[in-house]
Design a protein around this motif. Structure first.
Motif, short mmCIF file in Angstrom:
data_model
loop_
_atom_site.label_atom_id
_atom_site.label_comp_id
_atom_site.label_asym_id
_atom_site.label_seq_id
_atom_site.Cartn_x
_atom_site.Cartn_y
_atom_site.Cartn_z
N LYS A 86 36.56 -21.68 -5.28
CA LYS A 86 37.64 -20.77 -4.90
C LYS A 86 37.74 -20.77 -3.37
CE LYS A 86 37.92 -16.84 -7.09
NZ LYS A 86 37.56 -15.52 -7.66
N LEU A 87 38.74 -21.49 -2.89
CA LEU A 87 38.89 -21.61 -1.44
C LEU A 87 39.21 -20.26 -0.83
CD1 LEU A 87 40.95 -24.94 -1.27
CD2 LEU A 87 38.49 -24.63 -1.01
N PRO A 88 38.68 -19.98 0.37
CA PRO A 88 38.04 -21.00 1.22
C PRO A 88 36.51 -21.06 1.13
CG PRO A 88 38.47 -19.03 2.49
CD PRO A 88 38.98 -18.75 1.10
N SER A 89 35.83 -20.07 0.48
CA SER A 89 34.38 -20.01 0.71
C SER A 89 33.56 -19.52 -0.48
CB SER A 89 34.10 -19.10 1.91
OG SER A 89 34.62 -17.80 1.67
N THR A 90 34.09 -19.60 -1.69
CA THR A 90 33.37 -19.08 -2.85
C THR A 90 33.24 -20.14 -3.94
OG1 THR A 90 34.16 -16.83 -2.42
CG2 THR A 90 33.31 -17.27 -4.63
N VAL A 91 32.07 -20.19 -4.58
CA VAL A 91 31.83 -21.08 -5.72
C VAL A 91 31.46 -20.19 -6.91
CG1 VAL A 91 30.33 -22.86 -6.70
CG2 VAL A 91 31.08 -23.03 -4.31
N VAL A 92 32.09 -20.44 -8.06
CA VAL A 92 31.82 -19.68 -9.27
C VAL A 92 31.18 -20.61 -10.29
CG1 VAL A 92 32.76 -18.26 -11.12
CG2 VAL A 92 33.77 -18.15 -8.83
N ILE A 93 29.99 -20.22 -10.79
CA ILE A 93 29.28 -21.00 -11.80
C ILE A 93 29.30 -20.22 -13.10
CG2 ILE A 93 27.09 -22.09 -12.42
CD1 ILE A 93 26.42 -22.22 -9.45
N ASN A 94 30.01 -20.73 -14.09
CA ASN A 94 30.14 -20.07 -15.39
C ASN A 94 29.18 -20.71 -16.38
OD1 ASN A 94 31.13 -19.00 -17.90
ND2 ASN A 94 32.99 -18.43 -16.79
N ILE A 95 28.25 -19.90 -16.89
CA ILE A 95 27.17 -20.40 -17.75
C ILE A 95 27.41 -19.99 -19.20
CG2 ILE A 95 24.69 -20.33 -18.24
CD1 ILE A 95 25.26 -21.66 -15.61
N GLU A 96 27.27 -20.93 -20.13
CA GLU A 96 27.20 -20.61 -21.56
C GLU A 96 25.78 -20.91 -22.00
OE1 GLU A 96 29.16 -21.66 -25.93
OE2 GLU A 96 29.78 -22.79 -24.15
N GLU A 97 25.05 -19.86 -22.37
CA GLU A 97 23.65 -20.03 -22.72
C GLU A 97 23.46 -20.33 -24.21
OE1 GLU A 97 21.23 -17.11 -19.69
OE2 GLU A 97 22.18 -16.20 -21.45
N ARG A 98 22.34 -20.98 -24.50
CA ARG A 98 21.82 -21.00 -25.86
C ARG A 98 20.88 -19.81 -25.97
NH1 ARG A 98 21.36 -26.84 -25.02
NH2 ARG A 98 22.87 -27.90 -26.35
N ARG A 99 21.26 -18.83 -26.74
CA ARG A 99 20.49 -17.60 -26.79
C ARG A 99 19.42 -17.66 -27.88
NH1 ARG A 99 24.07 -12.40 -26.75
NH2 ARG A 99 21.98 -11.57 -26.32
N VAL A 100 18.25 -17.18 -27.56
CA VAL A 100 17.16 -17.12 -28.53
C VAL A 100 17.53 -16.12 -29.62
CG1 VAL A 100 14.73 -16.55 -28.89
CG2 VAL A 100 15.45 -17.69 -26.78
N ARG A 101 17.40 -16.56 -30.90
CA ARG A 101 17.74 -15.69 -32.02
C ARG A 101 16.56 -15.47 -32.97
NH1 ARG A 101 21.60 -12.75 -30.16
NH2 ARG A 101 23.58 -13.82 -29.84
N GLY A 102 15.48 -16.22 -32.78
CA GLY A 102 14.34 -16.03 -33.66
C GLY A 102 13.12 -16.79 -33.16
N TYR A 103 11.99 -16.47 -33.76
CA TYR A 103 10.73 -17.11 -33.42
C TYR A 103 10.11 -17.71 -34.67
CZ TYR A 103 11.20 -13.96 -29.39
OH TYR A 103 11.66 -13.27 -28.29
N VAL A 104 9.60 -18.93 -34.54
CA VAL A 104 8.92 -19.60 -35.64
C VAL A 104 7.45 -19.79 -35.25
CG1 VAL A 104 8.80 -21.65 -37.10
CG2 VAL A 104 11.03 -20.80 -36.32
N PRO A 105 6.52 -19.16 -35.96
CA PRO A 105 5.09 -19.34 -35.63
C PRO A 105 4.69 -20.81 -35.76
CG PRO A 105 5.40 -17.49 -37.15
CD PRO A 105 6.71 -18.22 -37.09
N TYR A 106 3.92 -21.29 -34.77
CA TYR A 106 3.48 -22.69 -34.79
C TYR A 106 2.19 -22.85 -34.00
CZ TYR A 106 3.55 -27.78 -34.20
OH TYR A 106 3.23 -29.11 -34.20
N MET A 107 1.09 -23.08 -34.69
CA MET A 107 -0.20 -23.38 -34.09
C MET A 107 -0.58 -22.37 -33.01
SD MET A 107 0.00 -27.56 -33.91
CE MET A 107 -1.73 -27.69 -33.40
N GLY A 108 -0.47 -21.10 -33.34
CA GLY A 108 -0.86 -20.06 -32.40
C GLY A 108 0.17 -19.70 -31.36
N SER A 109 1.31 -20.38 -31.40
CA SER A 109 2.39 -20.08 -30.47
C SER A 109 3.67 -19.78 -31.24
CB SER A 109 2.62 -21.27 -29.52
OG SER A 109 1.47 -21.51 -28.73
N TYR A 110 4.77 -19.64 -30.52
CA TYR A 110 6.05 -19.37 -31.16
C TYR A 110 7.10 -20.34 -30.64
CZ TYR A 110 4.01 -14.95 -32.67
OH TYR A 110 3.21 -13.99 -33.24
#
Length: 239
Positions: A86-110
């Motif tokens: 956005k001239l003259p001096s602004t940059v806009v970074i639009n992020i689309e995240e992959r959001r965490v929705r669950g946890y799967v137990p695996y060898m003592g971790s998730y």
């Protein structure tokens, strides 16, 4: 082409070069602000670190959005990036995240999975309140890829139910989702064992669960059977 036409073209090109050079050195076009929007799991500092962004004071025309985008999308947490100047001096970074929705137990971790069953991360602890998914059978995983399970139908059911849980804002209170038996799926919500049955009529079942939870005392413990939508749900207090 006449001499006059050639002369005009030379003048125009020269003027363009002069203006371009002036723009590259003018403090007016130095980046004063970098805005990050769309991020919730990742902080702005995370975004700056992942993208190796240090553009404040840099000329906006020299700033390379393609390089920053490539670095950001290398993160499993980021699905897509759009960068706008956005001239003259602004940059806009639009992020689309992959959001965490669950946890799967695996060898003592998730394994941190998104709504499609993609493995975003693996950590020793759960950092937020999301359902713990039980009953998936797999030998290993690849970060950034959808979890490959031998009982594929189970992951499909997890995806379907997770999307419905998310639609009804139940993510924060659904503690466990057990798909070990596809005909006898269970959701564990606080102190309640919800007998979900099979995946049939999942939308109606989750909608029913949502309404029932509004009426139940949060401290009550028991079993809620919503497996057959043709019969009224039944709740049995734990005695």
């Amino acid at each position: 082409m006449s001499f006059k036409q050639k002369f005009i073209i030379i003048i125009l090109i020269s003027a363009f070069i002069i203006l371009a050079a002036a723009a590259l050195v003018s403090p007016v076009f130095e980046i004063q602000e970098i805005q990050v929007v769309g991020n919730s799991q990742l902080s702005n500092d995370d975004i700056f670190e992942l993208g190796e962004i240090d553009g404040i004071g840099q000329n906006i025309f020299i700033f390379n959005p393609g390089a920053v985008k490539n670095k950001l999308t290398a993160s499993n947490y980021i699905k897509s990036v759009k960068i706008t100047k956005k001239l003259p001096s602004t940059v806009v970074i639009n992020i689309e995240e992959r959001r965490v929705r669950g946890y799967v137990p695996y060898m003592g971790s998730y394994l941190y999975i998104d709504i499609d069953g993609r493995v975003i991360d693996v950590k020793a602890d759960m950092e937020a309140q999301h359902p713990v998914v039980l009953g998936l059978k797999f030998d290993g995983f690849s970060l950034g890829e959808i979890l490959t399970v031998t009982n594929g139908y189970s992951l499909s059911y997890v995806v379907q139910i997770s999307k419905l849980i998310d639609a009804y804002d139940l993510s924060d209170i659904t503690v466990k989702l057990d798909v070990s038996d596809p005909d006898d799926i269970h959701l564990y919500v606080k102190n309640i064992d919800v007998i979900f049955g099979n995946i049939d009529d999942a939308y109606t079942k989750v909608a029913t669960l949502n309404e029932i939870l509004k009426q139940l005392d949060p401290e009550e413990a028991g079993t809620l059977d919503i497996s057959d939508i043709n019969n009224n749900p039944s709740f049995k207090l734990l005695t």
